[in-house]
Design an enzyme around this catalytic site. Structure first.
Site, PDB file in Angstrom:
ATOM      1  N   GLY A  49     -37.813  -5.810   7.378  1.00  0.00           N
ATOM      2  CA  GLY A  49     -38.468  -6.675   8.323  1.00  0.00           C
ATOM      3  C   GLY A  49     -37.092  -7.083   9.321  1.00  0.00           C
TER       4      GLY A  49
ATOM      5  CE1 TYR B  50     -47.793 -15.236   9.080  1.00  0.00           C
ATOM      6  CE2 TYR B  50     -48.021 -17.621   9.667  1.00  0.00           C
ATOM      7  CZ  TYR B  50     -47.343 -16.326   9.481  1.00  0.00           C
ATOM      8  OH  TYR B  50     -46.052 -16.997   9.349  1.00  0.00           O
TER       9      TYR B  50
ATOM     10  CE  LYS C  47     -46.303 -15.829   5.924  1.00  0.00           C
ATOM     11  NZ  LYS C  47     -45.176 -14.704   5.433  1.00  0.00           N
TER      12      LYS C  47
HETATM   13  P1  NAD Z   1     -41.212 -10.880  13.644  1.00  0.00           P
HETATM   14  O1  NAD Z   1     -42.754 -10.322  13.940  1.00  0.00           O
HETATM   15  O2  NAD Z   1     -40.303 -11.164  14.734  1.00  0.00           O
HETATM   16  O3  NAD Z   1     -40.676  -9.572  12.691  1.00  0.00           O
HETATM   17  C1  NAD Z   1     -40.987  -8.923  11.645  1.00  0.00           C
HETATM   18  C2  NAD Z   1     -40.600  -7.661  11.640  1.00  0.00           C
HETATM   19  O4  NAD Z   1     -41.330  -6.824  10.565  1.00  0.00           O
HETATM   20  C3  NAD Z   1     -40.582  -6.570  12.704  1.00  0.00           C
HETATM   21  O5  NAD Z   1     -39.295  -6.221  13.169  1.00  0.00           O
HETATM   22  C4  NAD Z   1     -41.465  -5.595  12.534  1.00  0.00           C
HETATM   23  O6  NAD Z   1     -41.208  -4.404  13.176  1.00  0.00           O
HETATM   24  C5  NAD Z   1     -41.304  -5.361  10.862  1.00  0.00           C
HETATM   25  N1  NAD Z   1     -42.380  -4.870  10.366  1.00  0.00           N
HETATM   26  C6  NAD Z   1     -43.693  -4.879  10.443  1.00  0.00           C
HETATM   27  N2  NAD Z   1     -44.358  -3.946   9.654  1.00  0.00           N
HETATM   28  C7  NAD Z   1     -43.750  -3.743   8.928  1.00  0.00           C
HETATM   29  C8  NAD Z   1     -43.741  -2.777   7.685  1.00  0.00           C
HETATM   30  N3  NAD Z   1     -44.965  -2.272   7.547  1.00  0.00           N
HETATM   31  N4  NAD Z   1     -42.621  -2.155   7.285  1.00  0.00           N
HETATM   32  C9  NAD Z   1     -41.381  -2.613   7.672  1.00  0.00           C
HETATM   33  N5  NAD Z   1     -41.108  -3.712   8.543  1.00  0.00           N
HETATM   34  C10 NAD Z   1     -42.450  -3.978   9.351  1.00  0.00           C
HETATM   35  O7  NAD Z   1     -41.169 -12.309  12.346  1.00  0.00           O
HETATM   36  P2  NAD Z   1     -40.499 -13.085  12.126  1.00  0.00           P
HETATM   37  O8  NAD Z   1     -40.356 -14.365  13.100  1.00  0.00           O
HETATM   38  O9  NAD Z   1     -38.986 -12.578  11.803  1.00  0.00           O
HETATM   39  O10 NAD Z   1     -40.839 -13.532  10.721  1.00  0.00           O
HETATM   40  C11 NAD Z   1     -40.440 -13.093   9.605  1.00  0.00           C
HETATM   41  C12 NAD Z   1     -41.011 -13.614   8.406  1.00  0.00           C
HETATM   42  O11 NAD Z   1     -40.974 -15.173   8.671  1.00  0.00           O
HETATM   43  C13 NAD Z   1     -42.698 -13.323   8.450  1.00  0.00           C
HETATM   44  O12 NAD Z   1     -43.105 -13.202   6.909  1.00  0.00           O
HETATM   45  C14 NAD Z   1     -43.167 -14.619   8.877  1.00  0.00           C
HETATM   46  O13 NAD Z   1     -44.429 -14.946   8.401  1.00  0.00           O
HETATM   47  C15 NAD Z   1     -42.406 -15.706   8.346  1.00  0.00           C
HETATM   48  N6  NAD Z   1     -42.353 -16.765   9.425  1.00  0.00           N
HETATM   49  C16 NAD Z   1     -41.805 -16.884  10.610  1.00  0.00           C
HETATM   50  C17 NAD Z   1     -41.930 -18.037  11.228  1.00  0.00           C
HETATM   51  C18 NAD Z   1     -41.389 -18.138  12.896  1.00  0.00           C
HETATM   52  O14 NAD Z   1     -41.667 -19.047  13.441  1.00  0.00           O
HETATM   53  N7  NAD Z   1     -40.780 -16.730  13.436  1.00  0.00           N
HETATM   54  C19 NAD Z   1     -42.361 -19.163  10.889  1.00  0.00           C
HETATM   55  C20 NAD Z   1     -42.957 -19.100   9.550  1.00  0.00           C
HETATM   56  C21 NAD Z   1     -42.732 -18.080   8.782  1.00  0.00           C
HETATM   57  N1  SER Z   2     -44.088 -19.497  13.845  1.00  0.00           N
HETATM   58  C1  SER Z   2     -45.258 -18.866  13.210  1.00  0.00           C
HETATM   59  C2  SER Z   2     -46.539 -18.403  13.807  1.00  0.00           C
HETATM   60  O1  SER Z   2     -46.737 -19.210  14.752  1.00  0.00           O
HETATM   61  C3  SER Z   2     -45.411 -19.870  11.796  1.00  0.00           C
HETATM   62  O2  SER Z   2     -45.660 -19.247  10.628  1.00  0.00           O
HETATM   63  O3  SER Z   2     -47.036 -17.831  13.519  1.00  0.00           O
END
Ligand code: NAD
Ligand code: SER
Length: 318
Positions: free
Chosen positions: A8, A142, A146
């Site tokens: 990812g 979601y 989690k």
């Molecule tokens: P994002 O959506 O920006 O990136 C996710 C990446 O995963 C994308 O590049 C997508 O192409 C890839 N992906 C999707 N399906 C896939 C698959 N089947 N195989 C391989 N890759 C795949 O998400 P992010 O913001 O970078 O978040 C990453 C992690 O952190 C997630 O688990 C998310 O729940 C967690 N998270 C993010 C935030 C935030 O604010 N960004 C907050 C809390 C938790």
């Molecule tokens: N930034 C994330 C969302 O809004 C929190 O996990 O989904």
């Protein structure tokens, strides 16, 4: 040198995590993996592999044959996108985790990072200064995925000794890549519209406070947790982590200090209901005492840095 895989890697967190890990461990030792066929330019300094985390056998073969020892599993559907496709969100967010946990259980991986979220909390959770241990009844798919993931991480650690580490990230704010479908995304989008000189229409109400964090702090926290001695990592579900909390009105006012003509209106949509079930601020004292966490960025610093760094050309590339 150990070999590290980030699954990812083309997303909001992955892009920055890959670059930071490569700077620390060497370009050749950090593999970026994502669904995309071609490697984005930003990640082209090291190995990239097209990978679908749901293709379990291919993922296993790659990790075993390349002798990967650490995985950061970031692939997931985020809160807003997941509500539009609950069945697939559950499948993606859970199946990939089992694939990686099982590889660690079988001895192929020595350490895993898997991110959780403030979405594990729900409408019955204390909203202000939400403690590490509290009522958790998430009401989004979601959040449910989690929370279940956290329990499985704790289970694999307890039963099989798997060294899995996790953070309940707040909403993350960054400029390197665009966010991927979350409820906190407005706090990134606002900077692009402000810099374009546009009025910003916010999908949350003006006084909806949410926990947020600047990406540099989030990456530093991730690396600090992953580098902490095993015995210090006492929480094997996921750690609460706090950066700064603010409302749309507060971030807009901070932007107006730099761009006095900036205007925001609010037109709440389905994401408002999600935000209302989440905490407005987080108590992260356990992370502070277990592995020494301390945030650097407050709202003022975050806004100043984002306005300096946001690159409007990203909008046309997305
Ligand atoms: P994002 O959506 O920006 O990136 C996710 C990446 O995963 C994308 O590049 C997508 O192409 C890839 N992906 C999707 N399906 C896939 C698959 N089947 N195989 C391989 N890759 C795949 O998400 P992010 O913001 O970078 O978040 C990453 C992690 O952190 C997630 O688990 C998310 O729940 C967690 N998270 C993010 C935030 C935030 O604010 N960004 C907050 C809390 C938790
Ligand atoms: N930034 C994330 C969302 O809004 C929190 O996990 O989904």
């Amino acid at each position: 040198m150990k070999k590290i895989l980030i699954i990812g890697s083309c997303g909001q967190i992955g892009t920055e995590l890959v670059l930071n890990l490569r700077a620390k461990h060497g370009d050749d030792n950090v593999y970026a993996a994502d669904l995309h066929q071609t490697c984005p330019e930003k990640l082209s300094g090291g190995p990239y592999v097209q990978m679908d985390i749901l293709k379990k056998e291919a993922v296993r073969d790659f990790i075993i044959s390349e002798k990967i020892s650490e995985v950061y599993l970031l692939a997931a559907l985020l809160s807003a996108t997941a509500e539009n496709n609950p069945g697939f969100a559950w499948q993606l967010n859970m199946e990939g985790l089992f694939t990686i946990l099982d590889l660690a259980k079988e001895g192929y991986l020595s350490k895993i990072f898997w991110p959780s979220s403030i979405a594990v909390f729900g409408p019955t959770t204390p909203k202000h200064n939400t403690p590490q241990l509290t009522v958790m009844e998430p009401s989004t798919v979601y959040g449910i995925s989690k929370q279940a993931g956290e329990r499985w991480c704790a289970y694999y650690h307890e039963k099989y000794g798997v060294d899995v580490r996790s953070i309940r990230y707040p909403g993350l704010i960054s400029y390197t890549s665009l966010p991927g479908g979350g409820t906190t995304d407005y706090a990134v989008d606002i900077f692009y519209q402000a810099k374009l000189g546009n009025e910003f229409s916010c999908f949350l109400t003006e006084n909806t406070a949410l926990p947020m964090m600047y990406m540099e702090d989030a990456i530093r926290a991730t690396l600090e947790l992953m580098n902490a001695p095993k015995d210090c990592v006492k929480v094997r579900s996921s750690y609460n982590l706090s950066g700064c909390s603010f409302t749309p009105t507060e971030i807009a006012a901070e932007i107006q200090k730099h761009i006095p003509d900036f205007k925001m209106t609010c037109a709440p949509d389905f994401r408002q209901k999600i935000a209302e079930t989440w905490p407005s601020s987080i108590d992260d004292s356990v992370a502070r005492s277990d592995w020494g966490w301390k945030e650097k960025y407050n709202l003022e610093m975050l806004v100043k840095t984002m306005l300096e760094k946001v690159d409007l050309t990203l909008l046309s590339k997305s």
